[in-house]
Every structure is written in structure tokens, then in C-alpha cells.
Scaffold this motif. Sequence first.
Motif, PDB file in Angstrom:
ATOM      1  N   PRO A  89       0.809  -1.224   0.000  1.00 45.21           N
ATOM      2  CA  PRO A  89       0.000   0.000   0.000  1.00 45.21           C
ATOM      3  C   PRO A  89       0.838   1.267   0.000  1.00 45.21           C
ATOM      4  CG  PRO A  89       0.116  -0.920   2.207  1.00 45.21           C
ATOM      5  CD  PRO A  89       0.792  -1.916   1.305  1.00 45.21           C
ATOM      6  N   GLY A  90       0.174   2.386  -0.294  1.00 49.34           N
ATOM      7  CA  GLY A  90       0.813   3.688  -0.152  1.00 49.34           C
ATOM      8  C   GLY A  90       1.444   4.241  -1.405  1.00 49.34           C
ATOM      9  N   GLY A  91       1.297   3.567  -2.541  1.00 50.11           N
ATOM     10  CA  GLY A  91       1.886   4.069  -3.774  1.00 50.11           C
ATOM     11  C   GLY A  91       3.305   3.574  -3.967  1.00 50.11           C
ATOM     12  N   PRO A  92       3.848   3.725  -5.199  1.00 54.12           N
ATOM     13  CA  PRO A  92       5.172   3.163  -5.519  1.00 54.12           C
ATOM     14  C   PRO A  92       6.317   3.775  -4.710  1.00 54.12           C
ATOM     15  CG  PRO A  92       4.361   4.565  -7.303  1.00 54.12           C
ATOM     16  CD  PRO A  92       3.217   4.360  -6.362  1.00 54.12           C
ATOM     17  N   GLU A  93       6.234   5.087  -4.408  1.00 55.65           N
ATOM     18  CA  GLU A  93       7.323   5.731  -3.671  1.00 55.65           C
ATOM     19  C   GLU A  93       7.428   5.164  -2.255  1.00 55.65           C
ATOM     20  OE1 GLU A  93       9.050  10.275  -2.999  1.00 55.65           O
ATOM     21  OE2 GLU A  93       6.977   9.965  -3.615  1.00 55.65           O
ATOM     22  N   ALA A  94       6.289   5.050  -1.566  1.00 57.11           N
ATOM     23  CA  ALA A  94       6.289   4.506  -0.209  1.00 57.11           C
ATOM     24  C   ALA A  94       6.668   3.030  -0.215  1.00 57.11           C
ATOM     25  CB  ALA A  94       4.917   4.697   0.425  1.00 57.11           C
ATOM     26  N   ALA A  95       6.168   2.285  -1.201  1.00 58.16           N
ATOM     27  CA  ALA A  95       6.481   0.860  -1.285  1.00 58.16           C
ATOM     28  C   ALA A  95       7.967   0.635  -1.544  1.00 58.16           C
ATOM     29  CB  ALA A  95       5.650   0.210  -2.379  1.00 58.16           C
ATOM     30  N   ALA A  96       8.548   1.468  -2.417  1.00 58.84           N
ATOM     31  CA  ALA A  96       9.983   1.348  -2.706  1.00 58.84           C
ATOM     32  C   ALA A  96      10.804   1.668  -1.459  1.00 58.84           C
ATOM     33  CB  ALA A  96      10.361   2.285  -3.849  1.00 58.84           C
ATOM     34  N   ARG A  97      10.364   2.666  -0.687  1.00 55.30           N
ATOM     35  CA  ARG A  97      11.083   3.021   0.536  1.00 55.30           C
ATOM     36  C   ARG A  97      11.057   1.870   1.535  1.00 55.30           C
ATOM     37  NH1 ARG A  97       7.980   6.731   2.127  1.00 55.30           N
ATOM     38  NH2 ARG A  97       8.812   8.318   0.747  1.00 55.30           N
ATOM     39  N   ARG A  98       9.893   1.263   1.706  1.00 54.31           N
ATOM     40  CA  ARG A  98       9.796   0.140   2.640  1.00 54.31           C
ATOM     41  C   ARG A  98      10.694  -1.013   2.207  1.00 54.31           C
ATOM     42  NH1 ARG A  98       4.275   1.309   2.372  1.00 54.31           N
ATOM     43  NH2 ARG A  98       3.964  -0.393   0.893  1.00 54.31           N
ATOM     44  N   ALA A  99      10.657  -1.333   0.918  1.00 58.54           N
ATOM     45  CA  ALA A  99      11.474  -2.439   0.413  1.00 58.54           C
ATOM     46  C   ALA A  99      12.963  -2.142   0.570  1.00 58.54           C
ATOM     47  CB  ALA A  99      11.138  -2.693  -1.064  1.00 58.54           C
ATOM     48  N   ARG A 100      13.330  -0.900   0.309  1.00 53.76           N
ATOM     49  CA  ARG A 100      14.744  -0.508   0.405  1.00 53.76           C
ATOM     50  C   ARG A 100      15.249  -0.631   1.845  1.00 53.76           C
ATOM     51  NH1 ARG A 100      14.140   3.705  -2.049  1.00 53.76           N
ATOM     52  NH2 ARG A 100      13.861   5.300  -0.448  1.00 53.76           N
ATOM     53  N   TYR A 101      14.497  -0.079   2.781  1.00 52.02           N
ATOM     54  CA  TYR A 101      14.934  -0.127   4.174  1.00 52.02           C
ATOM     55  C   TYR A 101      14.962  -1.556   4.703  1.00 52.02           C
ATOM     56  CZ  TYR A 101      15.269   4.880   5.053  1.00 52.02           C
ATOM     57  OH  TYR A 101      15.670   6.188   5.054  1.00 52.02           O
ATOM     58  N   ALA A 102      14.021  -2.379   4.263  1.00 52.12           N
ATOM     59  CA  ALA A 102      14.024  -3.780   4.684  1.00 52.12           C
ATOM     60  C   ALA A 102      15.270  -4.501   4.167  1.00 52.12           C
ATOM     61  CB  ALA A 102      12.759  -4.481   4.186  1.00 52.12           C
TER      62      ALA A 102
END
Length: 304
Positions: A89-102
Amino acid sequence: MNGPVDRVRVAVRRFLAEHRPEELTVAVSGGADSLALAAVTARLRPGTRAVVVDHGLQEDSATVAARAAATCTDLGLRAEVRTVVVDGPGGPEAAARRARYAALRPERGLVLLGHTLDDQAETVLLGLGRGSGPRSIAGMRAFDPPWGRPLLGVSRADTAAACAELGLTPWVDPHNADPAYTRVRLRTEVLPLLEDVLQGGVADALARTAAQLREDCDALDELARSHPGDPRDAKELADLPTALRRRVLRLWLLDEGVPELSDSHLRRVDALVAEWHGQGGVWLPGGFVARRAHGRLRVEPVQS
């Protein structure tokens, strides 16, 4: 301090001297900020690990990631590429941020991120525009384990100039020029206008404001942590100053397992104390609801 490389080097050296991480990783995208950080860190801490995250959002992302990793290897870092899947959820920018930090989160030690003074200014403006409270306007912390941001006092212009001085060719992310992203419009339209209208120094001023707010937030958070009373006792909470009460509530909700609390969530829970008129429960992230009954607050999972 003669030039941009010196300014980057001094910032990183001071950060490492203050926090002394035993294990260190540099997150590298291939852009100027992370590349300048990687180059300086390689000289100060030879053999440090570098991690390049491939989000797979552009056709040539694997090539860009491999090139960034090769540059890090040439600089003397132990480089690897980690490929992630961007969804949720949250759009591609938020999803990319979550994936990156993980992907970047280490088992131990610190990960250095290339956020600059300009990134801090944009973060403060985003928080201000969204009305998301002082914690958001306080911006990013330089030391926020496992994350380290030694360049928050260094401008984006300096990191670009440092790369030029070092003979490095950064990758230019096409997303950084796409006005579909709010942060890009802040960077290319809003901040330049503010610099013009206010005659310069806006990024520095926003960063100073963030630092002042962090100090205030830290002091209130410490008072909230040391609060001796019961965070579920509505009458007792009602006697606390508003700013302190909300922080006591926030700590209690986090302890109860509620994730990703926003300012609006917290205000609605606070209304169960300060504006009580028999209202129903407050729906919270993670499938929780907060209620008041018989003068006490409770948090419980939503019944499906």
C-alpha cells in the motif's frame, strides 16, 4: 576546509568519531549523494561493506545497480547488489522506501545513508504541508540506529561537486525530475521560490528548525517515558499538559503493538480523554481499536 570533498570528509569523520560503529555499511544508489559518501567512507574505513538496492522499477535498473557496485569495489568497498520486490500500500514511492529499508537493515552495526541538508529541508516542508505534527517537522535524525546520516549538514551541491572532484560519474535517477512526485516539485519549484523570496538560506533555516524541534520532542518524550502514572487512567491523563499527555498515549499505544501511528490517530485517541462525550472507539493501524469504558482506556484487536 578547502572544497566539497573536504566538507563531506569532515562530516563523515565527525560522525564516525562520535558514534564509533563497530560494523559499517554504506547504502549506495549510484547517485551523487551516496557515491560521495561511499568514496569518503572508503578512505576513512577501508573494507567497509556497500549495499546497492535494485528496486527493479526501471528497465535498466540491474545495469545501474551493477555499475554502482563496481564503482564501490573500485573505491575499496566490499560491494553487493540486493534485488527487492516493490509492492504493497501507499503508492510506488512509499512501497519502494519500505522495500529498500528492509533490504538494508543490518543484523548489527550501522548503515550510512546519503541524505543531505537539502533532503532534510524537503522532509520538513513535507511534514509542514501535511500537518503531520512536530515529530514529522523535526525531520530526520543523523543518528537513528541502525541508520546513520552523516551528510545532513552537507548540501546536495557539495556532494555533486565532490564527485566531480574525485572523478566519479554519478547516476542521475530520471524519477528525480518527474513532477509526478511531490518531493520533486518541492525540490525544483517550491524551494527555489522560497530561496528567491526569502533571499537565500532557506534550507539551512529549515534544518535548524528541525534540530530545535527534535530537541523539544526528545525532552517531552523523556518526560513521557518517566511518567509514573497509569496510561490507561483517563482522569489521571486529563490532568497532564496536552503535549505530554499525547506522548504518554503514543508510548502506551506502541507498547500495545499499534504500528505506524499518525498525528491524526493520536489526536482521536487523545479525544477519548480530553473531549470525552461517550463516543465510540478509535480505529487504529494494524487492526486495533482504542476505546474508553468506566474511565479507563483499552486497546484491543478488531473483531472480524
